[in-house]
Design an enzyme around this catalytic site. Structure first.
Site, PDB file in Angstrom:
ATOM      1  N   HIS A  81       7.755  -8.081   3.628  1.00 35.81           N
ATOM      2  CA  HIS A  81       6.311  -7.864   3.641  1.00 35.81           C
ATOM      3  C   HIS A  81       5.679  -8.960   2.784  1.00 35.81           C
ATOM      4  O   HIS A  81       5.751  -8.921   1.559  1.00 35.81           O
ATOM      5  CB  HIS A  81       6.016  -6.479   3.050  1.00 35.81           C
ATOM      6  CG  HIS A  81       4.721  -5.894   3.466  1.00 35.81           C
ATOM      7  ND1 HIS A  81       4.511  -5.366   4.726  1.00 35.81           N
ATOM      8  CD2 HIS A  81       3.555  -5.731   2.810  1.00 35.81           C
ATOM      9  CE1 HIS A  81       3.281  -4.896   4.810  1.00 35.81           C
ATOM     10  NE2 HIS A  81       2.675  -5.114   3.660  1.00 35.81           N
TER      11      HIS A  81
ATOM     12  N   HIS B 169       0.806  -1.227   0.000  1.00 34.54           N
ATOM     13  CA  HIS B 169       0.000   0.000   0.000  1.00 34.54           C
ATOM     14  C   HIS B 169       0.839   1.276   0.000  1.00 34.54           C
ATOM     15  O   HIS B 169       0.288   2.362   0.185  1.00 34.54           O
ATOM     16  CB  HIS B 169      -0.919   0.021   1.230  1.00 34.54           C
ATOM     17  CG  HIS B 169      -1.905  -1.096   1.281  1.00 34.54           C
ATOM     18  ND1 HIS B 169      -2.686  -1.452   0.198  1.00 34.54           N
ATOM     19  CD2 HIS B 169      -2.249  -1.951   2.291  1.00 34.54           C
ATOM     20  CE1 HIS B 169      -3.465  -2.475   0.544  1.00 34.54           C
ATOM     21  NE2 HIS B 169      -3.206  -2.790   1.799  1.00 34.54           N
TER      22      HIS B 169
END
Length: 260
Positions: A149, A68
């Protein structure tokens, strides 16, 4: 070298929790560098220049990203014009993507990397990306911290063994749930599958439970607001690293609750 690393900071209350607790934690762990994943810091999704500046003003040295990181156009513009800003986008984006995939000072290097299983198969291979990075940057400090991530536990663990002995720590983010598998791998790399998040204690990964339940029960992909709970979980890890070799000596989960 003492490193404090915090998982995904979620929303305004997550930011306020870091503001409240970081001074005491930094002193308790004698932290030389503080790293935090900030890809959910602006309203629960993405990062803006304003929220980045806010987090940096609280004592965070470098902010890592994730899937994001480019959710807000303002952040895209900031990363394209200020290459020195300590906000790290994913290293395994194609090289043409704006921003930097790593941050370096005279003490350590910090890399942001994302897995591809169940999350974004279009990115470059994280294994090969790290090979290229390490081969092309022989002058890096001994201490190298990787924010991995990723969604799949197997991919995280496989990459940690792949990098064992070549980086100081592989610290997982993204799932917002702290795992209990912190360890020092055989060749000296500290590892944990996920450090957790900084955000609402009574939530579903930081979001209002009722809105997430609606998604599961009616199939409608409604907007997920950050939970309006004053109690915040602050989750992270402390990693102690040998300055000369870059090998990790200790890794310990850090978990506090803060009322904001």
């Amino acid at each position: 070298m003492n490193i404090l690393f915090f998982g995904d900071i979620t929303g305004k209350n997550g930011r306020l929790a870091i503001k409240e607790i970081l001074p005491s934690l930094r002193q308790e762990y004698m932290a030389d560098i503080v790293i935090a994943n900030g890809e959910n810091a602006a309203g629960g999704i993405g990062l803006t220049p304003e929220t980045a500046d806010e987090l940096l003003s609280y004592g965070i040295d470098v902010i890592t990203g994730g899937n994001h990181i480019f959710a807000h156009k303002e952040m895209q513009e900031a990363l394209s014009t200020d290459i020195n800003i300590p906000v790290v986008r994913l290293l395994n984006y194609p090289k043409c993507v704006i921003g930097q995939g790593f941050w370096v000072n005279n003490k350590a290097a910090v890399v942001s990397l994302m897995g591809r299983v169940f999350i974004n198969g279009a990115l470059d291979c994280p294994f090969h990306t790290m090979d290229t990075f390490l081969n092309e940057h022989k002058e890096l400090p001994k201490i190298i911290i990787v924010d991995l991530h990723a969604e799949a536990t197997s991919e995280k663990r496989a990459l940690s063994y792949y990098l064992d002995g070549r980086v100081s720590a592989v610290l997982g983010t993204h799932t917002h749930v702290t795992t209990a598998d912190e360890q020092i791998l055989p060749k000296g790399t500290a590892y944990i599958t996920d450090v957790g998040m900084v955000g609402p204690a009574y939530s579903v990964l930081g979001n209002e439970p009722k809105d997430v339940i609606e998604r599961f029960t009616n199939g409608i992909q409604n907007r997920l607001p950050v939970a309006r709970d004053r109690c915040q979980i602050v989750s992270g890890v402390w990693v102690q690293i040998d300055d000369k070799s870059g090998a990790a000596l200790k890794i310990e989960r850090v978990r506090r609750e803060v009322i904001v």
